[in-house]
Design a protein around this motif. Structure first.
Motif, PDB file in Angstrom:
ATOM      1  N   ILE A   1       1.158  -9.815  -5.738  1.00 41.00           N
ATOM      2  CA  ILE A   1       0.304  -8.688  -5.366  1.00 41.00           C
ATOM      3  C   ILE A   1       0.283  -8.533  -3.844  1.00 41.00           C
ATOM      4  O   ILE A   1       0.244  -9.543  -3.116  1.00 41.00           O
ATOM      5  N   VAL A   2       0.284  -7.297  -3.391  1.00 37.24           N
ATOM      6  CA  VAL A   2      -0.041  -6.983  -1.995  1.00 37.24           C
ATOM      7  C   VAL A   2      -1.149  -5.943  -2.018  1.00 37.24           C
ATOM      8  O   VAL A   2      -1.032  -4.915  -2.688  1.00 37.24           O
ATOM      9  N   GLN A   3      -2.233  -6.238  -1.307  1.00 35.18           N
ATOM     10  CA  GLN A   3      -3.326  -5.267  -1.183  1.00 35.18           C
ATOM     11  C   GLN A   3      -3.227  -4.622   0.189  1.00 35.18           C
ATOM     12  O   GLN A   3      -3.154  -5.315   1.207  1.00 35.18           O
ATOM     13  N   ILE A   4      -3.234  -3.292   0.209  1.00 35.98           N
ATOM     14  CA  ILE A   4      -2.998  -2.567   1.450  1.00 35.98           C
ATOM     15  C   ILE A   4      -3.884  -1.330   1.501  1.00 35.98           C
ATOM     16  O   ILE A   4      -4.120  -0.687   0.471  1.00 35.98           O
ATOM     17  N   PRO A   5      -4.429  -0.990   2.682  1.00 37.05           N
ATOM     18  CA  PRO A   5      -5.244   0.221   2.795  1.00 37.05           C
ATOM     19  C   PRO A   5      -4.418   1.471   2.509  1.00 37.05           C
ATOM     20  O   PRO A   5      -3.352   1.672   3.094  1.00 37.05           O
ATOM     21  N   VAL A   6      -4.903   2.288   1.598  1.00 36.44           N
ATOM     22  CA  VAL A   6      -4.251   3.551   1.242  1.00 36.44           C
ATOM     23  C   VAL A   6      -5.352   4.572   0.993  1.00 36.44           C
ATOM     24  O   VAL A   6      -6.204   4.352   0.138  1.00 36.44           O
TER      25      VAL A   6
ATOM     26  N   GLU B   1       8.920   0.637  -0.948  1.00 37.22           N
ATOM     27  CA  GLU B   1       9.656  -0.607  -0.698  1.00 37.22           C
ATOM     28  C   GLU B   1       9.010  -1.784  -1.428  1.00 37.22           C
ATOM     29  O   GLU B   1       9.705  -2.611  -2.026  1.00 37.22           O
ATOM     30  N   LEU B   2       7.672  -1.860  -1.389  1.00 35.49           N
ATOM     31  CA  LEU B   2       6.992  -2.936  -2.103  1.00 35.49           C
ATOM     32  C   LEU B   2       7.222  -2.828  -3.608  1.00 35.49           C
ATOM     33  O   LEU B   2       7.478  -3.830  -4.283  1.00 35.49           O
ATOM     34  N   ALA B   3       7.138  -1.613  -4.128  1.00 34.81           N
ATOM     35  CA  ALA B   3       7.359  -1.415  -5.562  1.00 34.81           C
ATOM     36  C   ALA B   3       8.770  -1.817  -5.958  1.00 34.81           C
ATOM     37  O   ALA B   3       8.995  -2.372  -7.041  1.00 34.81           O
ATOM     38  N   SER B   4       9.735  -1.555  -5.082  1.00 33.08           N
ATOM     39  CA  SER B   4      11.125  -1.903  -5.391  1.00 33.08           C
ATOM     40  C   SER B   4      11.327  -3.412  -5.462  1.00 33.08           C
ATOM     41  O   SER B   4      12.290  -3.892  -6.056  1.00 33.08           O
ATOM     42  N   LEU B   5      10.410  -4.168  -4.849  1.00 34.54           N
ATOM     43  CA  LEU B   5      10.478  -5.626  -4.883  1.00 34.54           C
ATOM     44  C   LEU B   5       9.737  -6.199  -6.087  1.00 34.54           C
ATOM     45  O   LEU B   5       9.666  -7.422  -6.255  1.00 34.54           O
ATOM     46  N   GLY B   6       9.186  -5.319  -6.927  1.00 36.15           N
ATOM     47  CA  GLY B   6       8.470  -5.776  -8.102  1.00 36.15           C
ATOM     48  C   GLY B   6       7.066  -6.264  -7.823  1.00 36.15           C
ATOM     49  O   GLY B   6       6.484  -6.997  -8.634  1.00 36.15           O
ATOM     50  N   VAL B   7       6.501  -5.857  -6.690  1.00 40.78           N
ATOM     51  CA  VAL B   7       5.161  -6.282  -6.296  1.00 40.78           C
ATOM     52  C   VAL B   7       4.122  -5.330  -6.881  1.00 40.78           C
ATOM     53  O   VAL B   7       4.302  -4.109  -6.844  1.00 40.78           O
ATOM     54  N   ASP B   8       3.024  -5.875  -7.401  1.00 43.06           N
ATOM     55  CA  ASP B   8       1.880  -5.053  -7.780  1.00 43.06           C
ATOM     56  C   ASP B   8       1.150  -4.646  -6.501  1.00 43.06           C
ATOM     57  O   ASP B   8       0.822  -5.512  -5.669  1.00 43.06           O
ATOM     58  N   ILE B   9       0.869  -3.368  -6.348  1.00 42.00           N
ATOM     59  CA  ILE B   9       0.211  -2.868  -5.145  1.00 42.00           C
ATOM     60  C   ILE B   9      -1.226  -2.501  -5.475  1.00 42.00           C
ATOM     61  O   ILE B   9      -1.486  -1.695  -6.367  1.00 42.00           O
ATOM     62  N   HIS B  10      -2.161  -3.118  -4.748  1.00 38.93           N
ATOM     63  CA  HIS B  10      -3.576  -2.786  -4.872  1.00 38.93           C
ATOM     64  C   HIS B  10      -3.978  -1.968  -3.646  1.00 38.93           C
ATOM     65  O   HIS B  10      -3.812  -2.425  -2.507  1.00 38.93           O
ATOM     66  N   ALA B  11      -4.475  -0.769  -3.870  1.00 41.43           N
ATOM     67  CA  ALA B  11      -4.897   0.107  -2.778  1.00 41.43           C
ATOM     68  C   ALA B  11      -6.353  -0.155  -2.448  1.00 41.43           C
ATOM     69  O   ALA B  11      -7.227  -0.080  -3.319  1.00 41.43           O
ATOM     70  N   SER B  12      -6.627  -0.474  -1.184  1.00 40.16           N
ATOM     71  CA  SER B  12      -7.999  -0.665  -0.723  1.00 40.16           C
ATOM     72  C   SER B  12      -8.357   0.445   0.263  1.00 40.16           C
ATOM     73  O   SER B  12      -7.524   1.278   0.603  1.00 40.16           O
ATOM     74  N   SER B  13      -9.610   0.437   0.720  1.00 39.40           N
ATOM     75  CA  SER B  13     -10.080   1.426   1.704  1.00 39.40           C
ATOM     76  C   SER B  13      -9.881   2.858   1.238  1.00 39.40           C
ATOM     77  O   SER B  13      -9.651   3.751   2.040  1.00 39.40           O
ATOM     78  N   VAL B  14      -9.977   3.084  -0.072  1.00 38.46           N
ATOM     79  CA  VAL B  14      -9.647   4.411  -0.599  1.00 38.46           C
ATOM     80  C   VAL B  14     -10.631   5.488  -0.147  1.00 38.46           C
ATOM     81  O   VAL B  14     -10.290   6.671  -0.122  1.00 38.46           O
ATOM     82  N   PHE B  15     -11.847   5.094   0.222  1.00 34.99           N
ATOM     83  CA  PHE B  15     -12.821   6.069   0.702  1.00 34.99           C
ATOM     84  C   PHE B  15     -12.827   6.183   2.224  1.00 34.99           C
ATOM     85  O   PHE B  15     -13.695   6.831   2.801  1.00 34.99           O
ATOM     86  N   ALA B  16     -11.846   5.535   2.892  1.00 36.65           N
ATOM     87  CA  ALA B  16     -11.672   5.655   4.343  1.00 36.65           C
ATOM     88  C   ALA B  16     -12.964   5.373   5.096  1.00 36.65           C
ATOM     89  O   ALA B  16     -13.336   6.089   6.027  1.00 36.65           O
ATOM     90  N   ASP B  17     -13.646   4.301   4.686  1.00 38.01           N
ATOM     91  CA  ASP B  17     -14.880   3.900   5.345  1.00 38.01           C
ATOM     92  C   ASP B  17     -15.943   4.999   5.323  1.00 38.01           C
ATOM     93  O   ASP B  17     -16.790   5.082   6.199  1.00 38.01           O
ATOM     94  N   GLY B  18     -15.851   5.879   4.342  1.00 40.15           N
ATOM     95  CA  GLY B  18     -16.861   6.923   4.187  1.00 40.15           C
ATOM     96  C   GLY B  18     -16.784   8.052   5.191  1.00 40.15           C
ATOM     97  O   GLY B  18     -17.736   8.835   5.329  1.00 40.15           O
ATOM     98  N   LEU B  19     -15.650   8.200   5.873  1.00 38.00           N
ATOM     99  CA  LEU B  19     -15.571   9.189   6.945  1.00 38.00           C
ATOM    100  C   LEU B  19     -15.745  10.623   6.455  1.00 38.00           C
ATOM    101  O   LEU B  19     -16.227  11.478   7.205  1.00 38.00           O
ATOM    102  N   LEU B  20     -15.354  10.901   5.219  1.00 39.62           N
ATOM    103  CA  LEU B  20     -15.498  12.266   4.717  1.00 39.62           C
ATOM    104  C   LEU B  20     -16.922  12.575   4.263  1.00 39.62           C
ATOM    105  O   LEU B  20     -17.241  13.721   3.976  1.00 39.62           O
TER     106      LEU B  20
END
Length: 297
Positions: free
Chosen positions: A161-166, A181-200
């Motif tokens: 797994i790689v967790q990355i802000p998206v 690129e991560l997906a091509s390596l067979g890595v599960d991708i966990h998206a964090s920071s999806v609300f962008a720290d509430g900026l919207l």
């Protein structure tokens, strides 16, 4: 390449329960436990199966006292910083499971990719691999930002797994090909920071000082969403959930009410938006701003 086309948005949704006073007023002990049980039961009833935790404060212990029984959740645990030493990291990971009341966890993530880049990086990774081999954690991985070069680290360490802000405001992980690129390596991708720290969700006057220069751009994005009759929460979730490379979208919630709003937004029909036009600063976000935008769990 592994693409994650979940049949339902809830299949991708994960939650991180927020305990900080600025997001959730901490009620008396009994009321707090009841509120947390209600939040977790709401998640279970909605068929959410993933919960992300941090080794901060009493959050793990509170969760351990509030799980539904039997618990339907796959729990992700984070490490403490490498400055505390490899032995301490292993001991604290084991302690996290004890506090959570779990015999084993789904995943153990190194909290910062910088810990892997240092002199003890290989020893740290080998220690996590040993915990996986012993069956304490099913999967191991790390948290990273775009600046950390997560694909290079993934080639070197072969994480599960790689967790990355998206998020909609900061789309660099998608636009620069990092997710692909991560997906091509067979890595599960966990998206964090999806609300962008509430900026919207805050007005220009309430923006943190380091983000004040983005007030006009944020106003423009809010106006575009209003013209399209799309709620900001719906938009931010739709962007992250719609990325085929992403296997889990980690949304922070402080209460059952916030969780219900998140679930409703996730189930809303995907809006037909020009996502590229909704970036804060396409591919040129300054390092300080990127840090702020990517800071939320």
């Amino acid at each position: 390449m592994i693409l994650n086309r979940a049949p339902s948005p809830i299949d991708k949704l994960a939650i991180a329960v927020v305990h900080q006073p600025e997001r959730a007023q901490i009620p008396p002990s009994g009321a707090r436990e009841d509120a947390l049980r209600f939040l977790l039961q709401t998640a279970a009833d909605a068929k959410i199966t993933k919960v992300a935790t941090r080794p901060d404060g009493d959050g793990e212990r509170w969760l351990g006292q509030a799980w539904p029984f039997p618990s339907p959740f796959q729990v992700t645990v984070r490490t403490v910083p490498i400055a505390e030493g490899v032995d301490r990291i292993e001991a604290r990971a084991r302690r996290s499971l004890e506090r959570l009341g779990l015999p084993r966890g789904d995943a153990l993530l190194i909290s910062s990719a910088a810990d892997l880049a240092g002199a003890e990086g290989r020893a740290l990774w080998d220690r996590l691999a040993s915990l996986k081999d012993r069956g304490l954690f099913k999967r191991i991985g790390f948290c990273a930002t775009v600046e950390d070069g997560p694909a290079l680290l993934a080639r070197r360490f072969q994480p599960d797994i790689v967790q990355i802000p998206v998020n909609m405001l900061d789309q660099r992980a998608q636009r620069t090909g990092v997710l692909n690129e991560l997906a091509s390596l067979g890595v599960d991708i966990h998206a964090s920071s999806v609300f962008a720290d509430g900026l919207l969700f805050v007005s220009g006057e309430a923006l943190p000082p380091e983000m004040a220069r983005h007030s006009h751009a944020l106003s423009r994005i809010r106006r575009r969403l209003a013209e399209a009759r799309v709620d900001p929460m719906q938009a931010t979730l739709a962007y992250a959930l719609g990325l085929p490379e992403v296997s889990a979208v980690v949304a922070s919630v402080a209460s059952a009410a916030e969780l219900r709003a998140t679930i409703a937004a996730a189930h809303a029909p995907a809006p037909g938006l020009d996502w590229e036009a909704l970036q804060l600063e396409p591919a040129t976000i300054a390092p300080g701003s990127a840090t702020r935008i990517s800071s939320a769990a």
